[in-house]
Design a protein around this motif. Structure first.
Motif, PDB file in Angstrom:
ATOM      1  N   MET A   1       0.842  -1.171   0.000  1.00 17.01           N
ATOM      2  CA  MET A   1       0.000   0.000   0.000  1.00 17.01           C
ATOM      3  C   MET A   1       0.891   1.240   0.000  1.00 17.01           C
ATOM      4  SD  MET A   1      -2.900   1.185   2.702  1.00 17.01           S
ATOM      5  CE  MET A   1      -4.291   0.496   1.863  1.00 17.01           C
ATOM      6  N   THR A   2       0.451   2.277  -0.668  1.00 16.71           N
ATOM      7  CA  THR A   2       1.164   3.531  -0.762  1.00 16.71           C
ATOM      8  C   THR A   2       0.329   4.633  -0.133  1.00 16.71           C
ATOM      9  OG1 THR A   2       2.195   2.827  -2.822  1.00 16.71           O
ATOM     10  CG2 THR A   2       2.171   5.179  -2.386  1.00 16.71           C
ATOM     11  N   MET A   3       0.989   5.529   0.568  1.00 12.96           N
ATOM     12  CA  MET A   3       0.295   6.664   1.156  1.00 12.96           C
ATOM     13  C   MET A   3       0.093   7.731   0.089  1.00 12.96           C
ATOM     14  SD  MET A   3      -0.179   5.811   4.287  1.00 12.96           S
ATOM     15  CE  MET A   3      -0.621   7.333   5.065  1.00 12.96           C
ATOM     16  N   VAL A   4      -1.077   8.348   0.091  1.00 15.03           N
ATOM     17  CA  VAL A   4      -1.400   9.406  -0.856  1.00 15.03           C
ATOM     18  C   VAL A   4      -1.890  10.611  -0.066  1.00 15.03           C
ATOM     19  CG1 VAL A   4      -2.894  10.075  -2.770  1.00 15.03           C
ATOM     20  CG2 VAL A   4      -2.043   7.738  -2.632  1.00 15.03           C
ATOM     21  N   ASN A   5      -1.395  11.791  -0.391  1.00 18.69           N
ATOM     22  CA  ASN A   5      -1.864  13.022   0.236  1.00 18.69           C
ATOM     23  C   ASN A   5      -2.897  13.673  -0.663  1.00 18.69           C
ATOM     24  OD1 ASN A   5      -0.105  12.878   2.464  1.00 18.69           O
ATOM     25  ND2 ASN A   5       1.548  13.711   1.228  1.00 18.69           N
ATOM     26  N   LEU A   6      -4.058  13.969  -0.097  1.00 18.79           N
ATOM     27  CA  LEU A   6      -5.127  14.617  -0.846  1.00 18.79           C
ATOM     28  C   LEU A   6      -5.393  15.989  -0.243  1.00 18.79           C
ATOM     29  CD1 LEU A   6      -7.636  11.632  -1.110  1.00 18.79           C
ATOM     30  CD2 LEU A   6      -5.991  12.378  -2.815  1.00 18.79           C
ATOM     31  N   GLU A   7      -5.663  16.959  -1.094  1.00 18.85           N
ATOM     32  CA  GLU A   7      -6.041  18.278  -0.614  1.00 18.85           C
ATOM     33  C   GLU A   7      -7.350  18.161   0.164  1.00 18.85           C
ATOM     34  OE1 GLU A   7      -6.321  21.142  -3.730  1.00 18.85           O
ATOM     35  OE2 GLU A   7      -4.262  20.807  -4.406  1.00 18.85           O
ATOM     36  N   ASP A   8      -7.563  19.088   1.068  1.00 16.42           N
ATOM     37  CA  ASP A   8      -8.765  19.062   1.900  1.00 16.42           C
ATOM     38  C   ASP A   8     -10.045  19.066   1.067  1.00 16.42           C
ATOM     39  OD1 ASP A   8      -7.317  18.959   4.249  1.00 16.42           O
ATOM     40  OD2 ASP A   8      -7.387  21.128   4.574  1.00 16.42           O
ATOM     41  N   LYS A   9     -10.080  19.878   0.010  1.00 15.76           N
ATOM     42  CA  LYS A   9     -11.301  19.948  -0.806  1.00 15.76           C
ATOM     43  C   LYS A   9     -11.567  18.627  -1.528  1.00 15.76           C
ATOM     44  CE  LYS A   9      -8.994  22.229  -4.671  1.00 15.76           C
ATOM     45  NZ  LYS A   9      -8.886  23.420  -5.463  1.00 15.76           N
ATOM     46  N   VAL A  10     -10.507  17.924  -1.912  1.00 13.30           N
ATOM     47  CA  VAL A  10     -10.672  16.612  -2.544  1.00 13.30           C
ATOM     48  C   VAL A  10     -11.161  15.603  -1.514  1.00 13.30           C
ATOM     49  CG1 VAL A  10      -9.474  14.718  -3.715  1.00 13.30           C
ATOM     50  CG2 VAL A  10      -8.938  17.094  -4.300  1.00 13.30           C
ATOM     51  N   MET A  11     -10.569  15.655  -0.331  1.00 12.04           N
ATOM     52  CA  MET A  11     -10.953  14.722   0.729  1.00 12.04           C
ATOM     53  C   MET A  11     -12.404  14.920   1.143  1.00 12.04           C
ATOM     54  SD  MET A  11      -9.560  12.214   2.083  1.00 12.04           S
ATOM     55  CE  MET A  11     -10.665  11.084   2.881  1.00 12.04           C
ATOM     56  N   GLU A  12     -12.884  16.150   1.130  1.00 12.01           N
ATOM     57  CA  GLU A  12     -14.299  16.411   1.435  1.00 12.01           C
ATOM     58  C   GLU A  12     -15.195  15.681   0.443  1.00 12.01           C
ATOM     59  OE1 GLU A  12     -15.020  20.621   1.594  1.00 12.01           O
ATOM     60  OE2 GLU A  12     -13.463  20.918   3.101  1.00 12.01           O
ATOM     61  N   LYS A  13     -14.845  15.738  -0.826  1.00  8.58           N
ATOM     62  CA  LYS A  13     -15.648  15.051  -1.854  1.00  8.58           C
ATOM     63  C   LYS A  13     -15.556  13.542  -1.697  1.00  8.58           C
ATOM     64  CE  LYS A  13     -15.424  18.856  -5.031  1.00  8.58           C
ATOM     65  NZ  LYS A  13     -16.188  19.218  -6.178  1.00  8.58           N
ATOM     66  N   VAL A  14     -14.365  13.059  -1.368  1.00 12.33           N
ATOM     67  CA  VAL A  14     -14.207  11.622  -1.131  1.00 12.33           C
ATOM     68  C   VAL A  14     -15.106  11.194   0.023  1.00 12.33           C
ATOM     69  CG1 VAL A  14     -12.609   9.819  -0.341  1.00 12.33           C
ATOM     70  CG2 VAL A  14     -11.895  11.445  -2.109  1.00 12.33           C
ATOM     71  N   ILE A  16     -17.844  12.554   1.056  1.00 14.66           N
ATOM     72  CA  ILE A  16     -19.251  12.572   0.633  1.00 14.66           C
ATOM     73  C   ILE A  16     -19.590  11.284  -0.099  1.00 14.66           C
ATOM     74  CG2 ILE A  16     -20.882  13.684  -0.948  1.00 14.66           C
ATOM     75  CD1 ILE A  16     -19.464  16.369  -0.216  1.00 14.66           C
ATOM     76  N   VAL A  17     -18.727  10.868  -1.017  1.00 13.24           N
ATOM     77  CA  VAL A  17     -18.970   9.629  -1.763  1.00 13.24           C
ATOM     78  C   VAL A  17     -18.978   8.433  -0.817  1.00 13.24           C
ATOM     79  CG1 VAL A  17     -18.087   8.097  -3.568  1.00 13.24           C
ATOM     80  CG2 VAL A  17     -18.034  10.577  -3.902  1.00 13.24           C
ATOM     81  N   VAL A  18     -18.077   8.430   0.161  1.00  7.60           N
ATOM     82  CA  VAL A  18     -18.027   7.341   1.147  1.00  7.60           C
ATOM     83  C   VAL A  18     -19.357   7.246   1.881  1.00  7.60           C
ATOM     84  CG1 VAL A  18     -16.979   6.657   3.345  1.00  7.60           C
ATOM     85  CG2 VAL A  18     -15.522   7.316   1.432  1.00  7.60           C
ATOM     86  N   LYS A  19     -19.879   8.392   2.332  1.00  3.53           N
ATOM     87  CA  LYS A  19     -21.157   8.402   3.063  1.00  3.53           C
ATOM     88  C   LYS A  19     -22.315   7.957   2.184  1.00  3.53           C
ATOM     89  CE  LYS A  19     -19.792  11.922   6.367  1.00  3.53           C
ATOM     90  NZ  LYS A  19     -19.954  13.310   6.800  1.00  3.53           N
ATOM     91  N   LEU A  20     -22.308   8.398   0.934  1.00  2.40           N
ATOM     92  CA  LEU A  20     -23.417   8.058   0.032  1.00  2.40           C
ATOM     93  C   LEU A  20     -23.411   6.596  -0.396  1.00  2.40           C
ATOM     94  CD1 LEU A  20     -23.431  11.219  -2.277  1.00  2.40           C
ATOM     95  CD2 LEU A  20     -25.125  10.617  -0.525  1.00  2.40           C
ATOM     96  N   THR A  21     -22.225   6.021  -0.495  1.00  2.00           N
ATOM     97  CA  THR A  21     -22.123   4.660  -1.036  1.00  2.00           C
ATOM     98  C   THR A  21     -21.860   3.598   0.015  1.00  2.00           C
ATOM     99  OG1 THR A  21     -19.750   4.897  -1.464  1.00  2.00           O
ATOM    100  CG2 THR A  21     -21.273   5.528  -3.254  1.00  2.00           C
ATOM    101  N   GLY A  22     -21.399   4.018   1.202  1.00  2.00           N
ATOM    102  CA  GLY A  22     -21.065   3.035   2.229  1.00  2.00           C
ATOM    103  C   GLY A  22     -19.766   2.298   1.949  1.00  2.00           C
ATOM    104  N   ARG A  23     -18.974   2.821   1.049  1.00  2.00           N
ATOM    105  CA  ARG A  23     -17.692   2.198   0.707  1.00  2.00           C
ATOM    106  C   ARG A  23     -16.596   2.807   1.556  1.00  2.00           C
ATOM    107  NH1 ARG A  23     -16.874   3.126  -5.146  1.00  2.00           N
ATOM    108  NH2 ARG A  23     -15.448   1.398  -5.035  1.00  2.00           N
ATOM    109  N   THR A  24     -15.401   2.238   1.491  1.00  2.00           N
ATOM    110  CA  THR A  24     -14.275   2.770   2.254  1.00  2.00           C
ATOM    111  C   THR A  24     -13.594   3.884   1.467  1.00  2.00           C
ATOM    112  OG1 THR A  24     -12.642   1.255   1.306  1.00  2.00           O
ATOM    113  CG2 THR A  24     -13.848   0.492   3.274  1.00  2.00           C
TER     114      THR A  24
END
Length: 79
Positions: A1-14, A16-24
């Motif tokens: 596994m590799t660590m990835v840094n995401l900007e805060d605005k990208v992480m917010e969208k991620v 949202i998708v996690v909450k809507l889909t129930g995925r990790t």
């Protein structure tokens, strides 16, 4: 596994998708990356991959912004 840094605005969208889909988070990010990385198959064989690799900054203490580097390389490769 590799660590990835995401900007805060990208992480917010991620998130949202996690909450809507129930995925990790990992599944959402991996799927988004996979969809975009599949476009690499459209890259012509004439591209000098070694030149592109060498143009990327490696082991920068402040971290690599790979997306900015890829955009820059794409622009330079077209020249």
């Amino acid at each position: 596994m590799t660590m990835v840094n995401l900007e805060d605005k990208v992480m917010e969208k991620v998130n949202i998708v996690v909450k809507l889909t129930g995925r990790t988070v990992e599944d959402v990010v991996n799927d988004a990356l996979w969809v975009n990385l599949q476009k690499i198959e459209d890259v012509p064989d004439e591209i000098d991959y070694e030149k592109i690799w060498n143009m990327l900054d490696h082991d920068k203490p402040e971290g690599d912004d790979i997306l900015d580097n890829l955009i820059r390389i794409g622009e330079e490769a077209g020249d």
